[in-house]
Design a protein around this motif. Structure first.
Motif, PDB file in Angstrom:
ATOM      1  N   GLY A 169     -19.017   0.178  10.442  1.00 36.39           N
ATOM      2  CA  GLY A 169     -20.266   0.304   9.748  1.00 36.39           C
ATOM      3  C   GLY A 169     -20.355   1.490   8.860  1.00 36.39           C
ATOM      4  N   ALA A 170     -19.270   2.465   8.933  1.00 31.89           N
ATOM      5  CA  ALA A 170     -19.339   3.647   8.171  1.00 31.89           C
ATOM      6  C   ALA A 170     -18.709   3.465   6.621  1.00 31.89           C
ATOM      7  N   MET A 171     -19.701   3.086   5.749  1.00 32.08           N
ATOM      8  CA  MET A 171     -19.327   2.981   4.201  1.00 32.08           C
ATOM      9  C   MET A 171     -19.077   4.126   3.723  1.00 32.08           C
ATOM     10  N   THR A 172     -19.433   5.401   3.777  1.00 26.67           N
ATOM     11  CA  THR A 172     -19.477   6.459   3.140  1.00 26.67           C
ATOM     12  C   THR A 172     -18.052   6.844   3.001  1.00 26.67           C
ATOM     13  N   VAL A 173     -17.433   6.881   4.486  1.00 30.67           N
ATOM     14  CA  VAL A 173     -16.073   7.141   4.545  1.00 30.67           C
ATOM     15  C   VAL A 173     -15.145   6.561   3.552  1.00 30.67           C
ATOM     16  N   PHE A 174     -15.249   5.237   3.305  1.00 29.60           N
ATOM     17  CA  PHE A 174     -14.480   4.461   2.360  1.00 29.60           C
ATOM     18  C   PHE A 174     -14.604   5.135   1.051  1.00 29.60           C
ATOM     19  N   LEU A 175     -15.856   5.513   0.576  1.00 32.21           N
ATOM     20  CA  LEU A 175     -15.673   6.248  -0.883  1.00 32.21           C
ATOM     21  C   LEU A 175     -14.919   7.289  -0.822  1.00 32.21           C
ATOM     22  N   LEU A 230      -6.324   4.514   3.115  1.00 27.98           N
ATOM     23  CA  LEU A 230      -6.969   3.125   2.963  1.00 27.98           C
ATOM     24  C   LEU A 230      -7.072   2.541   4.489  1.00 27.98           C
ATOM     25  N   GLY A 231      -6.199   2.754   5.288  1.00 28.94           N
ATOM     26  CA  GLY A 231      -6.323   2.488   6.477  1.00 28.94           C
ATOM     27  C   GLY A 231      -7.618   3.088   7.446  1.00 28.94           C
ATOM     28  N   VAL A 232      -7.935   4.281   7.031  1.00 31.43           N
ATOM     29  CA  VAL A 232      -9.070   4.930   7.810  1.00 31.43           C
ATOM     30  C   VAL A 232     -10.167   4.518   7.189  1.00 31.43           C
ATOM     31  N   GLY A 233     -10.246   4.407   5.702  1.00 33.92           N
ATOM     32  CA  GLY A 233     -11.555   3.902   4.948  1.00 33.92           C
ATOM     33  C   GLY A 233     -11.844   2.495   5.570  1.00 33.92           C
ATOM     34  N   CYS A 234     -11.012   1.527   5.310  1.00 28.51           N
ATOM     35  CA  CYS A 234     -11.450   0.138   5.812  1.00 28.51           C
ATOM     36  C   CYS A 234     -11.579   0.148   7.238  1.00 28.51           C
ATOM     37  N   PHE A 235     -10.972   1.065   8.207  1.00 28.21           N
ATOM     38  CA  PHE A 235     -11.281   0.911   9.522  1.00 28.21           C
ATOM     39  C   PHE A 235     -12.760   1.349   9.749  1.00 28.21           C
ATOM     40  N   ALA A 236     -13.329   2.372   9.070  1.00 26.53           N
ATOM     41  CA  ALA A 236     -14.626   2.872   8.951  1.00 26.53           C
ATOM     42  C   ALA A 236     -15.559   1.895   8.857  1.00 26.53           C
ATOM     43  N   MET A 237     -15.112   1.370   7.632  1.00 29.45           N
ATOM     44  CA  MET A 237     -16.064   0.334   6.952  1.00 29.45           C
ATOM     45  C   MET A 237     -16.195  -0.860   8.116  1.00 29.45           C
ATOM     46  N   ASP A 238     -15.113  -1.294   8.758  1.00 27.97           N
ATOM     47  CA  ASP A 238     -15.312  -2.300   9.520  1.00 27.97           C
ATOM     48  C   ASP A 238     -16.394  -2.192  10.666  1.00 27.97           C
ATOM     49  N   LEU A 260       0.836  -1.306  -0.082  1.00 24.76           N
ATOM     50  CA  LEU A 260      -0.050   0.055   0.004  1.00 24.76           C
ATOM     51  C   LEU A 260       0.828   1.331   0.011  1.00 24.76           C
ATOM     52  N   ALA A 261       2.096   1.066   0.171  1.00 23.97           N
ATOM     53  CA  ALA A 261       3.161   2.058   0.222  1.00 23.97           C
ATOM     54  C   ALA A 261       4.461   1.790  -0.542  1.00 23.97           C
ATOM     55  N   VAL A 268       0.187   9.239   2.713  1.00 27.30           N
ATOM     56  CA  VAL A 268      -1.146   9.711   2.775  1.00 27.30           C
ATOM     57  C   VAL A 268      -2.185   8.606   2.183  1.00 27.30           C
ATOM     58  N   SER A 269      -1.610   8.154   1.187  1.00 32.08           N
ATOM     59  CA  SER A 269      -2.120   6.873   0.415  1.00 32.08           C
ATOM     60  C   SER A 269      -2.594   5.746   1.380  1.00 32.08           C
ATOM     61  N   SER A 270      -1.456   5.449   2.219  1.00 27.47           N
ATOM     62  CA  SER A 270      -1.866   4.307   3.065  1.00 27.47           C
ATOM     63  C   SER A 270      -2.867   4.512   4.118  1.00 27.47           C
ATOM     64  N   HIS A 271      -2.714   5.871   4.683  1.00 28.99           N
ATOM     65  CA  HIS A 271      -3.426   6.075   5.778  1.00 28.99           C
ATOM     66  C   HIS A 271      -4.804   6.345   5.177  1.00 28.99           C
TER      67      HIS A 271
END
Length: 410
Positions: free
Chosen positions: A142-148, A132-140, A87-88, A127-130
């Protein structure tokens, strides 16, 4: 079959009483990718829904990178570093190249323009790695919109990577002694346009979840990692800084031109899942600050060392001059002739400290090469971190640690 007719001495019959007082259940979590962010297997012992014991099992992705390094030239191993923290990849390239350059004794001689470009590569990778980390964590949780939101910004970074390196994912851009090529025309302007857009997206993400009741309940006070435990287990990067320890190699042991740049080391207070999220959000802002400073201070000049025994000659000279042709042939077939000795170098990668130990007996390949992957150490804390948590919190804790199995199973 009724309870009265069940023979409890039969194998398998004990599962009928799995929920009885004193009974504990062993549950496999993973190695299916969606639940464990890669091919990680967790063997969990449960008392009801409370984790009482956790054993991480790794090795499902092992590819033998360290042995491959001992059978390739110094330059040939660069594409393999892309696949560590995949991812980096730009940051991995830089860390490995700096380790080899330390062995050759030329790390401090790198052209200034090369150093600034490498810093930009590392911070774009962070920035790219974080994201993805924040987006997938949020999805884990229940926050799908953040991933987008986060993946939209990552695509913009991949556009920049493609413009710079010719590849979106596995870049292999860094070279021993410099870079594959100079910046393309207009690239700095593209990065300058990206910075305010990404900053705005980070603000939007915070508005979406930083005070969201569901997100806060799923992360605050969950997976608390005490600073002393983090240090004992060798945790580094945002996971360590979230526990209140300001450990950042860019400040502690500066390399490239980090000592000339103005940025803050972001630390947390509690060390829970929520702190780990906040630290990564603010670290992205600090990376954007660094990118802005690099654009403003970018010097002119070469991007490679003037050393024909390390750096490949220009192609037009190879086709017209005998000396350059000989250097090209030797570097490609045998590799640069390294001095005998051993070195250790580690860089502040998005997941933590990525280190390379190189033992050289001279010649074009390392005698031994060992990799210190930050995710390996970060995952080692799970047996101390998971017990006492609810089963539903395990996914949130794993997401907040933001590991990648590529640098764990080396």
């Amino acid at each position: 079959m009724t309870t009265a007719s069940l023979d409890f001495s039969e194998p398998g019959a004990r599962s009928f009483l799995a929920g009885a007082p004193g009974e504990r259940m062993v549950l496999n979590m993973g190695p299916s990718h969606p639940s464990t962010h890669g091919v990680l297997r967790l063997v969990l012992e449960l008392d009801g829904e409370v984790v009482t014991k956790a054993v991480p099992e790794i090795g499902y992705l092992h590819r033998g990178d360290e042995k491959i390094a001992e059978n390739t030239t110094w330059a040939q191993f660069i594409p393999y570093t892309d696949r560590l923290d995949y991812l980096a990849p730009l940051a991995n390239n830089v860390a490995y190249s700096l380790a080899v350059e330390k062995l050759f004794g030329v790390q401090e001689q790198l052209p200034r323009r090369c150093q600034y470009i490498r810093v930009m590569c590392c911070e774009l990778a962070r920035v790219s790695s974080h994201l993805l980390g924040v987006g997938c964590f949020a999805m884990d949780v229940g926050a799908m919109t953040v991933f987008l939101y986060t993946f939209t910004e990552r695509e913009r970074i991949y556009d920049l990577c493609e413009s710079l390196t010719g590849a979106r994912f596995t870049t292999s851009y860094t070279r021993i002694g410099g870079l594959a090529r100079d910046l393309p025309e207009g690239w700095l302007d593209q990065v300058a346009d990206f910075i305010p857009r990404c900053w705005k997206t980070l603000d939007e993400i915070e508005k979406l979840i930083s005070r969201n009741r569901i997100f806060v309940d799923r992360t605050k006070g969950i997976g608390v990692l005490k600073s002393e435990v983090a240090l004992d287990y060798g945790v580094t990067g945002p996971n360590l800084r979230s526990s209140g320890i300001a450990d950042d190699l860019r400040r502690k042991h500066p390399y490239l031109v980090y000592s000339e740049l103005d940025f803050e080391v972001v630390v947390g207070a509690v060390g829970d899942c929520y702190d780990r999220y906040l630290v990564r959000i603010e670290e992205m802002r600090q990376s954007l600050r660094i990118l802005k400073q690099c654009i403003a201070a970018m010097p002119d000049g070469p991007v490679n060392l003037d050393d024909p025994k390390i750096v490949l000659p220009k192609k037009e000279k190879v086709l017209t001059k005998m000396e350059e042709l000989i250097h090209q042939f030797i570097l490609v077939t045998q590799g640069a002739n390294a001095p005998a000795g051993e070195v250790w170098f580690e860089a502040e990668n998005p997941k933590g400290r990525l280190g390379f130990y190189i033992n050289s007996r001279g010649g074009g390949t390392p005698h031994r090469l060992k990799i210190r992957g930050p995710s390996f150490a970060n995952l080692s804390v799970l047996p101390a971190l998971l017990p006492g948590s609810m089963l539903s919190d395990v996914a949130a804790i794993l997401g907040s640690l933001d590991f990648v199995m590529g640098e764990c199973d080396r």
